[in-house]
Enzyme design. Structure first.
Site, short mmCIF file in Angstrom:
data_model
loop_
_atom_site.label_atom_id
_atom_site.label_comp_id
_atom_site.label_asym_id
_atom_site.label_seq_id
_atom_site.Cartn_x
_atom_site.Cartn_y
_atom_site.Cartn_z
N SER A 6 24.39 -18.91 66.31
CA SER A 6 23.21 -18.27 65.20
C SER A 6 21.90 -17.24 66.20
CB SER A 6 22.69 -18.94 64.15
OG SER A 6 21.60 -17.73 63.68
N HIS A 30 27.24 -15.91 65.09
CA HIS A 30 26.71 -15.34 63.97
C HIS A 30 25.54 -14.88 63.89
CE1 HIS A 30 26.52 -17.92 60.20
NE2 HIS A 30 25.51 -17.74 59.75
N ASP A 32 22.60 -13.11 61.01
CA ASP A 32 21.99 -14.08 59.63
C ASP A 32 21.63 -12.34 59.24
OD1 ASP A 32 22.64 -16.52 59.25
OD2 ASP A 32 21.35 -17.00 61.53
N MET A 34 19.55 -10.88 56.11
CA MET A 34 18.71 -11.06 55.15
C MET A 34 18.08 -9.24 54.61
SD MET A 34 17.02 -13.81 56.70
CE MET A 34 17.76 -14.93 57.65
N HIS A 63 26.93 -13.63 58.14
CA HIS A 63 26.10 -13.96 56.79
C HIS A 63 25.17 -12.83 56.46
CE1 HIS A 63 23.94 -17.83 55.38
NE2 HIS A 63 24.60 -17.03 54.41
N MET A 65 22.53 -12.67 53.85
CA MET A 65 21.84 -12.80 52.69
C MET A 65 21.19 -11.90 52.21
SD MET A 65 20.94 -16.46 54.96
CE MET A 65 21.36 -15.51 56.37
N MET A 134 25.68 -23.67 52.77
CA MET A 134 23.94 -24.35 53.26
C MET A 134 24.20 -25.34 53.93
SD MET A 134 23.74 -21.03 54.73
CE MET A 134 22.31 -21.12 55.03
N ASP A 170 26.30 -23.96 57.66
CA ASP A 170 25.16 -23.80 58.57
C ASP A 170 23.79 -24.23 58.31
OD1 ASP A 170 23.11 -21.36 59.36
OD2 ASP A 170 24.88 -20.26 58.49
C1 DX5 Z 1 19.76 -19.47 57.77
C2 DX5 Z 1 20.60 -19.02 58.33
C3 DX5 Z 1 21.51 -20.30 59.86
C4 DX5 Z 1 20.20 -20.64 60.78
C5 DX5 Z 1 20.12 -21.82 61.22
O1 DX5 Z 1 19.10 -18.74 56.59
O2 DX5 Z 1 21.52 -18.65 57.93
O3 DX5 Z 1 22.15 -19.35 60.30
O4 DX5 Z 1 20.86 -19.21 61.58
O5 DX5 Z 1 19.42 -22.08 62.32
P1 DX5 Z 1 19.30 -23.61 62.21
O6 DX5 Z 1 20.93 -24.12 63.27
O7 DX5 Z 1 17.93 -23.40 63.91
O8 DX5 Z 1 18.48 -24.68 61.48
ZN ZN Z 2 23.72 -18.03 58.72
#
Ligand code: DX5
Ligand code: ZN
Length: 214
Positions: A6, A30, A32, A34, A63, A65, A134, A170
């Site tokens: 990620s 990956h 993220d 947001m 991903h 969010m 998650m 994740d």
């Molecule tokens: C959190 C993300 C994850 C995050 C994981 O909202 O969806 O993908 O990057 O990070 P670590 O591996 O540090 O928990």
């Molecule tokens: Zn993620």
């Protein structure tokens, strides 16, 4: 087990270099995404994700969010190897998110927050290719793994049966717990801070792979 590093914990000023730095240990990248509404954090969106396409041939694991996955998904440039994952709790109805993402010709993933019951995603299991469990509250990297996620992965495996859906996990995955996550039934491991939190993403990714099979 496949690794999906990620970029949330990578240096956002050098994303292309960070992707390259992981080397052959990564099977996906990956992203993220947001929106500051679905989660109390903002990262990047389609322009940044699309611009990184020419810097790697790895499939993208996007991903979302965000509250409006059906509305924004068409802005990502994707192909059959890529997966776009939306959250079942988002504002757009899951049916619309699935239709919009499938229409792009990529794989569709569904995800759920740690406290959302698994029963929330069951109605959609016939129409998705991927489930992202998650194991932290979405929004931030570097949080502690929620141990109850292990039982959820096992239960989800039973619910999936022989449907051929990929199970990804994740949040909070480190060399010390990755083996338990894989043994519970995860096929794709997402890891942010464990890969990009230190000085050597490649060594860190290789350590995770080794620990998963140790
Ligand atoms: C959190 C993300 C994850 C995050 C994981 O909202 O969806 O993908 O990057 O990070 P670590 O591996 O540090 O928990
Ligand atoms: Zn993620």
């Amino acid at each position: 087990m496949k690794l999906s590093p990620s970029l949330l914990s990578a240096d956002f000023g050098r994303l292309a270099e960070e992707i390259r730095a992981v080397g052959p240990a990564s099977a996906y990248i990956h992203f993220d995404v947001m929106d500051g509404h679905f989660v109390p954090n903002l990262t990047f969106g389609p322009p940044v994700v699309n611009a990184l396409r020419r810097h790697t041939s790895l499939p993208f694991d996007i991903h979302l969010m965000i509250e409006r996955p059906a509305f924004y998904a068409p802005r990502f440039r994707v192909g059959p190897e890529d997966v776009i994952t939306f959250h079942v709790e988002a504002e757009d109805p899951p049916e619309e998110a699935i239709r919009a993402i499938k229409g792009l010709g990529c794989r569709v993933g569904i995800s759920l927050r740690p406290r959302t019951p698994l029963s929330a995603i069951v109605p959609y299991l016939n129409r998705v290719d991927w489930v992202l469990v998650m194991s932290v509250e979405p929004g931030f990297g570097g949080q502690e793994f929620i141990p109850e996620a292990l039982d959820r992965i096992r239960e989800l495996r039973g619910l999936i049966g022989d449907r051929g859906i990929t199970v990804a996990v994740d949040g909070g995955i480190k060399p010390g717990n990755v083996r338990a996550v894989v043994e519970a039934g995860a096929e794709v491991i997402v890891a942010g801070s464990a890969v990009f939190g230190g000085g050597d993403p490649r060594a860190a990714a290789e350590e995770l792979l080794r620990a998963a099979h140790a």
